[in-house]
Structure formats: structure tokens, C-alpha cells
Write an enzyme that holds these catalytic residues in place. Structure first.
Site, PDB file in Angstrom:
ATOM      1  CD  GLU A 213      -3.584   4.485  -0.700  1.00 54.65           C
ATOM      2  OE1 GLU A 213      -2.973   5.141  -1.331  1.00 54.65           O
ATOM      3  OE2 GLU A 213      -3.303   3.411  -0.296  1.00 54.65           O
TER       4      GLU A 213
ATOM      5  CD  GLU B 102      -3.639  -2.455  -0.969  1.00 55.20           C
ATOM      6  OE1 GLU B 102      -2.573  -1.783   0.103  1.00 55.20           O
ATOM      7  OE2 GLU B 102      -4.277  -1.916  -1.746  1.00 55.20           O
TER       8      GLU B 102
HETATM    9  C1  XIL Z   1       2.945  -0.620  -2.065  1.00 56.42           C
HETATM   10  C2  XIL Z   1       3.728  -1.775  -2.686  1.00 56.42           C
HETATM   11  O1  XIL Z   1       3.721  -2.909  -1.822  1.00 56.42           O
HETATM   12  C3  XIL Z   1       5.256  -1.317  -2.403  1.00 56.42           C
HETATM   13  O2  XIL Z   1       6.203  -2.260  -3.208  1.00 56.42           O
HETATM   14  C4  XIL Z   1       5.550   0.023  -3.392  1.00 56.42           C
HETATM   15  O3  XIL Z   1       6.580   0.580  -3.217  1.00 56.42           O
HETATM   16  C5  XIL Z   1       4.445   0.897  -2.934  1.00 56.42           C
HETATM   17  O4  XIL Z   1       3.064   0.413  -2.943  1.00 56.42           O
HETATM   18  N1  XIL Z   1      -1.624   0.749  -0.582  1.00 56.42           N
HETATM   19  C6  XIL Z   1      -1.766   0.191  -1.958  1.00 56.42           C
HETATM   20  C7  XIL Z   1      -0.564  -0.329  -2.601  1.00 56.42           C
HETATM   21  O5  XIL Z   1      -2.777   0.359  -2.441  1.00 56.42           O
HETATM   22  O6  XIL Z   1      -0.695  -0.133  -3.970  1.00 56.42           O
HETATM   23  C8  XIL Z   1       0.733  -0.028  -1.828  1.00 56.42           C
HETATM   24  O7  XIL Z   1       1.652  -1.079  -2.399  1.00 56.42           O
HETATM   25  C9  XIL Z   1       0.542  -0.439  -0.280  1.00 56.42           C
HETATM   26  C10 XIL Z   1      -0.411   0.660   0.165  1.00 56.42           C
END
Ligand code: XIL
Length: 574
Positions: free
Chosen positions: A348, A479
Site C-alpha cells: 500500500e 485479500e
Molecule cells: C487488516 C486486518 O484484517 C485487521 O485485523 C487489522 O486490524 C487491520 O489490518 N489491507 C492489508 C491487510 O494489507 O493487512 C489488512 O488487514 C486489510 C487491508
């Protein structure tokens, strides 16, 4: 297990005096069945010459031919050319006029002559010979006359004998003995179709009619496990947390997924909360559980603006920061060397800016440009931090696949910006792939037309996958989840929340349709995608019910009771 049966009489048709060296005339027809029904739309290809490919029609029939106008009748009426038939244990011969004495020899596959027969000059009726008792295996029947030699393959199984097509030529039976190359003329046809095991069937003639092939569907067991269902396409992963890998979720996880990623447990805050204080035990327990179930493990994440402790940036010059970054990456990757096959190295790092150089977030209406996120990493080290992270990762574990991971890749501008530095990473052999997060919504924003989600179309996602793959990069969907909310109201307005514990049918159907269209597209691009990972297992445990507002969400394939949703059935149905 391979189950290919050739049944029905093989009626053979060939040009009697064609020379072996000539390009063969091809006319193979047949039917493909699954034992009960014709298999439609299977693709039949001649292995040695893939120009001859056909798709089965509605009755499972196919034709591979380089002749026009060939029809069953033509073949059937060419009685003269039907030289050998097998009925029961007898071989029947129809010797064309002009051929006098013919010797028939029965060979083993290695060319040893088992028996020799002479058909003599008596051509009244069909001369026939009784085959001796043969053990299972491959044999060859050769007919040699003063004019030519013809060879047929005979397959003996425990229950039946099959006489296959021919290879013709001027070689003699002694030629077979000398060379032992009896299968020179044997080609194969390959039959492929999604959800069936690919088959290759030996053919020893390019002129076979009514070849009947039993084509085996993937087993029922495969059909009930998500990752087995997708075994011909890509790995299917799930994000797990410190509980779900071992509690009631674990059996779903192990049944349906063959790849895992820790949802939070490999982030910097978890692995090195304070300087030099590495905490690997939780992540190790999860990784070991995954590996002992035969899963691949993705590592997430090494360098990110979020979930990184403040100490990392405190008092840091660029060099101090890079020292901390290199140390973290090297320690973490060494710990999981040989266990984690792919790492999200940087996550990101790109956002959109408005006129005032503020992050536009989801609102593309005020977008001015895409650029690097103004994170502490960027403030201290500029874009170099990205290259430094990848260099450290490559050095720490040269066998690991290294990924840049981000969201909203379906936005052309964002993707173009990402590609601009990913290309440089690639030129320096520092990157192997891109991770596409794919936190999607049930549909595009209805009212907010400038919202990023308006671009979440199958076409746009397909385009992003193809563009990244065209750069020579692996593509992982990292994701995936699909929120039941559109982006119209990312709000705290509780009156708009979906609060029933179970997702109603209408939502189920809509979600299933959306999942299905994306998975259909993923499968179409399976040559470009190696891994599709869901961001969670079931709706009782999804980050979307906390982010952005505590609004309950139902974005995954299994419901709160750990039962498969319609979305699950939908992506299994192809
Ligand atoms: C999220 C997790 O799912 C949560 O439990 C945490 O509180 C925050 O992070 N993009 C990403 C992930 O790359 O690491 C994120 O995960 C969701 C968005």
C-alpha cells in the site's frame, strides 16, 4: 485413475498405398462420454499436430480431419478398405483385389513374433484366424504381402481386446524385429475440459471412425473441497488469525484451502514490537500448522505504513531507517526460510492526491494525481525505501517470491503509477509478482459515481491481471472479500446496517453472483494467476465487521455458523 475405454467396432479406412513419409490424411471421428452422457465442449487435439483440434458438439461428437466432405457413409461404404476386424477372439481379413499372398504376424510390443499365419490366395469370403491365448498388454498385428505392410495395434485387457488403427508403410515384419520401434506410428489425441481429468488416448491410425472415449469427471471428493476443485487453476488461500487456525474454523480451513497467510501475526508490530525484540512463536505455530496440512504459506508483510511500531521511525535518518528495515527483513525472512514461499515485501505505498496534495481516499472526483503515500517511510527515505526493502528481501531469501501488494489496481491511473516503479524493480530482478488485494463490494456505488468502487468490474480486474502478467510478473489475489455494502454509505448510520444475524436469500444470491463472475474470470486467467487468497474463513470473523465502522458484514464464503454460503456453491459450480 485413468479409465479410457475404446468400444464399438473400429471401422478402419485408409489409403492402401500411402507412403509413410507423406503427411497423413487425417479423419478421426468419435464420441466422448462420461459413462452416461455425452461430454459437450471438450476439446480434442491431435498431439503431434495441434492444428487438428475440434470441440465436441452437443452429442459429444468430434471430428479431426484435413479432408473435406468426409462422412460416415463414405467410410462405411469403402468396404474394400476395411481390412481387419476383430470379433471376439478372431481376426477377420478382407484382402483387396490385386494382393496375393499375405502373411500375418502377431508380435509382442517389443517385436518378438508370437505366431505367423499365411492367408494364402483364397480370397473367397473373409479369411480369419483365431488368436492364441494372450496375457494383458500391447501387441502388434502385421500383414505383409508382396505389395505392402500394414500394422495394427492390439490391446489386450483383462476383459476385452481392442484392435486399433493402423500405421502404414513399406517396412517389413523383420524391420520391426530389428528396430524394436514398433510404436513409431502411434500418435495420441488429447481431450481436455474443465472439471474432467485431461486424457491422452493412443491412436495408431489417422483414420479412425467411431472412437468412443470414456472421459473421467473429477472425483466427487474433489468436487466438495474448494482447493481441490481449483487444483487445475491456482492455490486457494485463507487469512487466519491466532485462533482460527486451531479452533472450530480449522477443519474448514484445512478442507478447503491449500494456502495460508497470517492476518496480522507477521506484521511488524507482531514480530518486532520493540527494537530487537523478535516474537516468532505465534507466527511459527500458525505456519507450522499450515505446513503440516500441506499448505503453502504467504508472508504478509515486511514494509508497510500501518501496523508498524513508532520506534522504527523514531530519530531515524535515512540510513538508520534502512538499517532497521534490513535487519527486520533479514531476521524475519531467515526465520521463515523454506516455509514462506512468497512475501508481500511492500504494501500500500500508493495513493491519490487532490489539488491540495491531500489523500483523496475513495473520492476520485477530486483526484489530481497518483503518487507515493506520504508515509513515514516516504518522508524519511522517499521512494528508495521500496527498493531497499526489495533488495533486503532478495538477499535474505533468494528462493522466496517477492511481491508488491496493493488495493484498487483496477483504477488505471493507480495501476500505471504502480507499474512505473514495479518495472524498475523488475529490471533489477528484485520483484516476482504483484498482490492484488481485492477488497470488493457487492456492486459498484449506485450514487457516488466517482467512488473507486464504480470501477470494480470484471473487465477492469481482468485488465489489471493481464497487464501485470504481461510484465512477466506472477499475480496473486491476496485479500479477497466482498462486502455486502456498496460504497454509498460507508457510514456510522446504524439505520442502514444489516443487522439480522443471517444473510437473507436476496443478499446471498447477489453475493453469489458477484463471487461467481470474479471466479469465472480468475479461472479464465489461470495461466496468469497462481494464488487466490480469501481475507478470512467465515463471516463470524471478518475485519470488515470492525472496519470502517463496526457495521456487521458478511463478505466471505462461509457464514457465521461456519456453513458454506451460496457464494461457496456458486464458485464450485463450473
Ligand atoms: C487488516 C486486518 O484484517 C485487521 O485485523 C487489522 O486490524 C487491520 O489490518 N489491507 C492489508 C491487510 O494489507 O493487512 C489488512 O488487514 C486489510 C487491508
Amino acid at each position: 485413475m485413468e479409465m479410457i475405454r475404446i468400444f464399438s467396432t473400429l471401422i478402419l479406412f485408409y489409403t492402401f498405398f500411402c507412403a509413410a513419409a507423406q503427411a497423413p490424411d487425417i479423419s478421426i471421428t468419435g464420441i466422448i462420454t462420461d459413462g452416461r452422457n455425452p461430454v459437450e465442449n471438450a476439446i480434442v487435439t491431435l498431439v503431434k499436430d495441434s492444428r487438428f483440434a475440434d470441440t465436441t458438439d452437443s452429442k459429444g461428437a468430434f471430428t479431426l480431419s484435413n479432408k473435406t466432405g468426409i462422412s460416415n457413409n463414405t467410410v462405411r461404404n469403402s468396404k474394400e478398405n476395411n481390412l481387419i476386424f476383430l470379433r471376439g477372439n478372431r481376426l477377420y481379413f478382407s484382402v483387396p483385389d490385386g494382393i496375393s499372398t499375405s502373411d500375418v504376424m502377431l508380435h509382442t510390443a517389443k517385436g518378438r513374433c508370437i505366431q505367423k499365419y499365411s492367408l494364402g490366395k483364397n480370397r473367397s469370403g473373409s479369411p480369419s484366424i483365431e488368436l492364441p491365448k494372450l496375457s494383458t498388454g500391447l501387441y502388434f498385428i502385421s500383414i505383409s504381402s508382396d505389395r505392402t505392410s500394414i500394422i495394427r495395434k492390439l490391446i489386450v485387457t483383462a476383459t476385452k481386446k481392442y484392435l486399433c488403427g493402423n500405421s502404414t508403410g513399406n517396412f517389413t515384419s523383420t524391420g520391426i524385429n530389428q528396430s524394436g520401434q514398433t510404436s513409431t506410428g502411434v500418435d495420441q489425441i488429447k481431450i481436455t475440459k474443465e472439471n474432467f481429468l485431461t486424457k491422452q488416448v493412443d491412436i495408431s491410425s489417422y483414420k479412425i471412425e467411431d472412437l468412443s472415449i470414456l472421459f473421467e469427471p473429477e472425483s466427487i471428493a474433489n468436487a466438495t473441497s474448494l482447493h481441490k476443485r481449483y487444483s487445475n487453476f491456482f492455490h486457494i488461500g485463507a487469512a487466519v488469525d491466532g485462533n482460527s487456525y486451531k479452533d472450530a474454523h480449522a477443519s474448514i480451513w484445512k478442507t478447503h484451502f491449500n494456502s495460508m497467510v497470517c492476518e496480522n501475526e507477521m506484521k511488524w508490530t507482531a514480530l518486532q514490537p520493540s527494537s530487537g525484540n523478535f516474537q516468532f512463536s505465534q507466527a511459527n505455530a500458525m505456519v507450522n500448522a499450515a505446513r503440516s496440512s500441506g499448505m503453502l504459506v504467504r508472508g504478509h508483510v515486511l514494509c508497510w505504513f500501518d501496523q508498524t511500531p513508532d520506534w522504527v521511525f523514531q530519530g531515524a535518518s535515512k540510513e538508520v531507517l534502512f538499517g532497521r528495515l534490513r535487519n527486520h527483513i533479514s531476521k524475519v525472512m531467515s526465520e521463515f526460510k523454506g516455509k514462506v514461499y512468497a512475501w508481500d515485501v511492500v504494501n500500500e505505498a500508493v495513493i491519490g492526491y487532490n489539488d491540495n496534495d491531500q489523500d483523496v481516499g475513495e473520492d476520485l472526483g477530486s483526484l489530481k494525481r497518483w503518487g507515493y503515500r506520504n508515509s513515514k517511510w516516504y518522508q524519511i527515505a522517499g521512494e528508495d525505501h521500496i527498493f531497499e526493502a526489495f533488495k533486503a528481501a532478495r538477499a535474505a531469501d533468494p528462493n522466496a517470491k517477492l511481491f508488491y501488494n496493493d488495493f484498487w489496481n483496477y483504477l488505471d491511473g493507480k495501476r500505471e503509477f504502480i507499474i512505473s516503479f514495479v518495472k524498475k524493480l523488475k529490471e533489477q530482478n528484485l520483484i516476482d509478482g504483484v498482490g492484488l488485494q481485492c477488497h470488493l463490494n457487492i456492486s459498484a456505488a449506485q450514487e457516488k459515481k466517482n467512488n473507486q468502487s464504480a470501477y470494480q468490474t470484471v473487465d477492469n480486474l481482468e485488465k489489471e491481471i493481464r497487464e501485470y502478467a504481461a510484465l512477466g510478473l506472477d499475480v496473486h489475489i491476496t485479500e479477497l472479500d466482498i462486502s455486502i455494502y456498496t460504497r454509498d454509505y460507508v457510514s456510522d448510520d446504524k439505520s442502514k446496517w444489516y443487522t439480522s444475524p443471517d444473510l437473507n436469500e436476496a443478499y446471498q444470491d447477489k453475493l453469489a453472483k458477484r463471487y461467481k463472475e470474479f471466479f469465472d474470470m480468475f479461472r479464465r486467467n489461470a495461466d496468469k494467476i497462481q494464488n487466490v487468497t480469501l481475507w478470512g474463513i467465515s463471516d463470524d470473523n471478518t475485519w470488515l465487521s470492525e472496519f470502517p465502522s463496526g457495521r456487521p458484514d458478511h463478505p466471505l464464503l462461509f457464514d457465521k455458523h461456519l456453513k458454506p454460503k451460496k457464494a461457496f456453491d456458486a464458485i464450485m459450480d463450473f
